[in-house]
Design a protein around this motif. Structure first.
Motif, PDB file in Angstrom:
ATOM      1  N   PRO A  35     -29.774  80.410  82.543  1.00  0.00           N
ATOM      2  CA  PRO A  35     -29.383  79.461  83.597  1.00  0.00           C
ATOM      3  C   PRO A  35     -30.572  78.638  84.069  1.00  0.00           C
ATOM      4  N   VAL A  50     -20.080  70.984  78.638  1.00  0.00           N
ATOM      5  CA  VAL A  50     -20.946  70.729  77.483  1.00  0.00           C
ATOM      6  C   VAL A  50     -20.541  71.641  76.334  1.00  0.00           C
ATOM      7  N   ARG A  85     -28.745  69.600  77.942  1.00  0.00           N
ATOM      8  CA  ARG A  85     -27.752  68.987  78.828  1.00  0.00           C
ATOM      9  C   ARG A  85     -27.121  70.045  79.744  1.00  0.00           C
ATOM     10  N   ALA A  86     -26.849  71.225  79.188  1.00  0.00           N
ATOM     11  CA  ALA A  86     -26.257  72.294  79.990  1.00  0.00           C
ATOM     12  C   ALA A  86     -27.243  72.808  81.038  1.00  0.00           C
ATOM     13  N   PHE A  87     -28.486  73.000  80.627  1.00  0.00           N
ATOM     14  CA  PHE A  87     -29.515  73.463  81.564  1.00  0.00           C
ATOM     15  C   PHE A  87     -29.730  72.423  82.658  1.00  0.00           C
ATOM     16  N   ASN A 109     -28.036  72.087  74.603  1.00  0.00           N
ATOM     17  CA  ASN A 109     -28.680  73.114  75.417  1.00  0.00           C
ATOM     18  C   ASN A 109     -29.431  72.513  76.607  1.00  0.00           C
ATOM     19  N   ARG A 158     -22.106  72.480  83.479  1.00  0.00           N
ATOM     20  CA  ARG A 158     -22.436  73.171  82.220  1.00  0.00           C
ATOM     21  C   ARG A 158     -21.167  73.417  81.400  1.00  0.00           C
ATOM     22  N   SER A 159     -20.078  73.726  82.069  1.00  0.00           N
ATOM     23  CA  SER A 159     -18.836  74.063  81.370  1.00  0.00           C
ATOM     24  C   SER A 159     -18.276  72.887  80.573  1.00  0.00           C
ATOM     25  N   VAL A 218     -23.127  74.797  73.150  1.00  0.00           N
ATOM     26  CA  VAL A 218     -24.269  75.382  73.859  1.00  0.00           C
ATOM     27  C   VAL A 218     -24.547  76.766  73.269  1.00  0.00           C
ATOM     28  N   VAL A 222     -34.147  74.532  74.597  1.00  0.00           N
ATOM     29  CA  VAL A 222     -33.912  74.080  75.963  1.00  0.00           C
ATOM     30  C   VAL A 222     -35.204  73.543  76.555  1.00  0.00           C
ATOM     31  N   ALA A 275     -27.539  70.368  83.847  1.00  0.00           N
ATOM     32  CA  ALA A 275     -26.422  70.436  84.795  1.00  0.00           C
ATOM     33  C   ALA A 275     -26.680  71.505  85.850  1.00  0.00           C
ATOM     34  N   ASP A 276     -27.181  72.662  85.427  1.00  0.00           N
ATOM     35  CA  ASP A 276     -27.538  73.712  86.386  1.00  0.00           C
ATOM     36  C   ASP A 276     -28.604  73.209  87.362  1.00  0.00           C
TER      37      ASP A 276
END
Length: 457
Positions: free
Chosen positions: A197, A188, A51-53, A49, A185-186, A191, A359, A55-56
């Motif tokens: 976002p 990772v 890591r995805a945040f 979570n 994000r895509s 998630v 997150v 990336a944004d």
């Protein structure tokens, strides 16, 4: 052309960023650098979570820099090694970075300073970038930190924070600064499906909306579970896409009981940071030991993690965590109290699970809030136990929060209103038709066990 490096860490923003402004002031060109540090993964903190945040956040930061004529330089590997490589390739003599409080950050800072100085370069560490007041800015007489929040807050409230800085109008980056690809994000896996976002633009817009229609009621509604009336800005504070200093300034400018209550929460964040800075071991060891002999009950811990304890408000909170990568603050207190005091399971078990999913998983806030609830931290009432039924009736009286996250109970007509909190009271035939567990523990039994364990009986 002189060059400096602004090493971004937990300050992924252009507005009110002393690191970036100082780097620009020092040189003709600046390298806005972020290193995807392999040490974070090795330490087990590179959760999907976050890591995805992240990336944004990096995409947004890069877009903001490009709009000002610059760009973000992204490298991957050891933060110290990569920063030194960029410094050597660009001829940068100075590196600027925000101070932080974790043991990991302190070790990184020490290694980076030694490596840069050995090569004739300088490291500049800036306080009050990721917080309002730096740890150690206010201390009690004869001590290195405040151990109780209220006297800390009195001092904190009387201090004048640094001035809020505008975002730079232009950023000039040397062509020699080579960058890797921005993460997406895509890319990772695992998630949370409803993860919010990230990014500075998103954070600023969320704060704008909240101040226009939410903050004024915050004092009265911040514990309202179904109302979801908190700011939800904690992920942006964790990644530094919003400045705590700017939030305090703008909240104080607005004024009112709600804004004051919000500022108090930001002071709690600073309080935990000054505790951890003074006592780094509090991230894994009791701040104030109660000599607990915690139960090793993996069945109970698993039921808690999965939201299958049989107590609907606890299960709703744990499912919100898995679904959103975030949890309401009141729910965090309830779930932590239930694990550590009703089930009498080690606070570190819960803290680890939260860090795996949150997150906003911040070492200072997460670990010290867990210790506060477990009674091993700074709480002046270490043996308080939050009864989930009493709390549910007070903060989710009509069961809206439970129905949002526990659909098997939402579909049962016999559990309308507040009855959803006690599904075990259904007639036997209706109870058997539910795919929902019996309570994992009797609350009275759990309380008695805790009191005996703490030597209170």
């Amino acid at each position: 052309m002189s060059v400096s490096i602004a090493l971004f860490t937990a300050d992924l923003r252009l507005h009110d960023n002393p690191v970036l402004r100082a780097a620009q002031r020092d040189a003709d060109e600046v390298v806005p650098l972020f290193v995807r540090d392999e040490g974070v993964r090795a330490a087990g903190f590179d959760a999907p979570n976050r890591r995805a945040f992240l990336a944004d956040c990096l995409h947004d930061l890069d877009a903001g820099l490009r709009a000002r004529g610059g760009r973000l330089v992204v490298r991957e590997g050891d933060a110290v090694t990569e920063t030194c490589r960029v410094a050597h390739a660009t001829g940068a003599r100075d590196v600027h970075v925000a101070a932080d409080v974790s043991g990991f950050a302190h070790r990184r800072e020490r290694r980076l300073r030694e490596a840069l100085e050995a090569d004739g370069r300088r490291l500049h560490v800036h306080d009050a970038v990721t917080c309002v007041l730096a740890p150690g800015a206010v201390t009690p007489q004869g001590k290195d930190h405040f151990a109780v929040f209220t006297p800390y807050f009195r001092r904190w409230e009387g201090e004048r924070p640094r001035d809020v800085l505008p975002a730079p109008r232009a950023v000039s980056v040397p062509e020699s600064a080579e960058s890797g690809a921005l993460p997406a994000r895509s890319d990772v896996a695992d998630v949370s499906p409803r993860l919010a976002p990230g990014g500075e633009d998103e954070g600023r817009e969320r704060f704008r909306r909240w101040t226009s229609d939410g903050v004024d009621a915050y004092e009265d509604r911040h514990d309202d579970l179904p109302g979801d009336a908190t700011s939800r800005l904690s992920p942006h504070l964790h990644f530094g896409t919003l400045s705590a200093t700017e939030l305090v300034a703008r909240s104080r400018s607005r004024g009112g009981a709600g804004a004051e209550a919000f500022v108090r929460q930001l002071a709690w964040r600073d309080f935990h940071r000054q505790v951890l800075a003074a006592r780094p071991a509090a991230s894994y060891a009791d701040y104030r030991t109660r000599h607990d002999s915690w139960r090793r009950d993996e069945r109970a811990a698993t039921a808690w993690r999965e939201g299958r304890t049989g107590y609907p408000v606890i299960d709703a909170a744990m499912r919100q965590l898995r679904e959103e990568g975030w949890m309401h603050n009141r729910a965090r207190l309830l779930t932590a109290s239930f694990l550590t005091k009703t089930l009498y399971v080690d606070w570190r078990v819960g803290a680890r699970h939260f860090l795996d999913l949150l997150v906003d998983g911040d070492i200072a806030n997460n670990q010290l809030n867990w210790q506060w609830t477990a009674g091993t931290g700074t709480d002046t009432r270490p043996n308080r136990v939050l009864n989930p039924l009493t709390q549910a009736k007070r903060f989710d009286p009509d069961g809206g929060y439970v129905r949002r996250y526990v659909p098997e109970l939402a579909a049962t007509d016999a559990l309308r209103g507040g009855r959803v909190h006690t599904p075990w009271k259904l007639p036997a035939e209706e109870r058997r038709a539910l795919d929902y567990p019996e309570p994992i523990v009797d609350l009275t039994d759990g309380l008695n066990r805790f009191r005996v364990a703490r030597g209170l009986d």
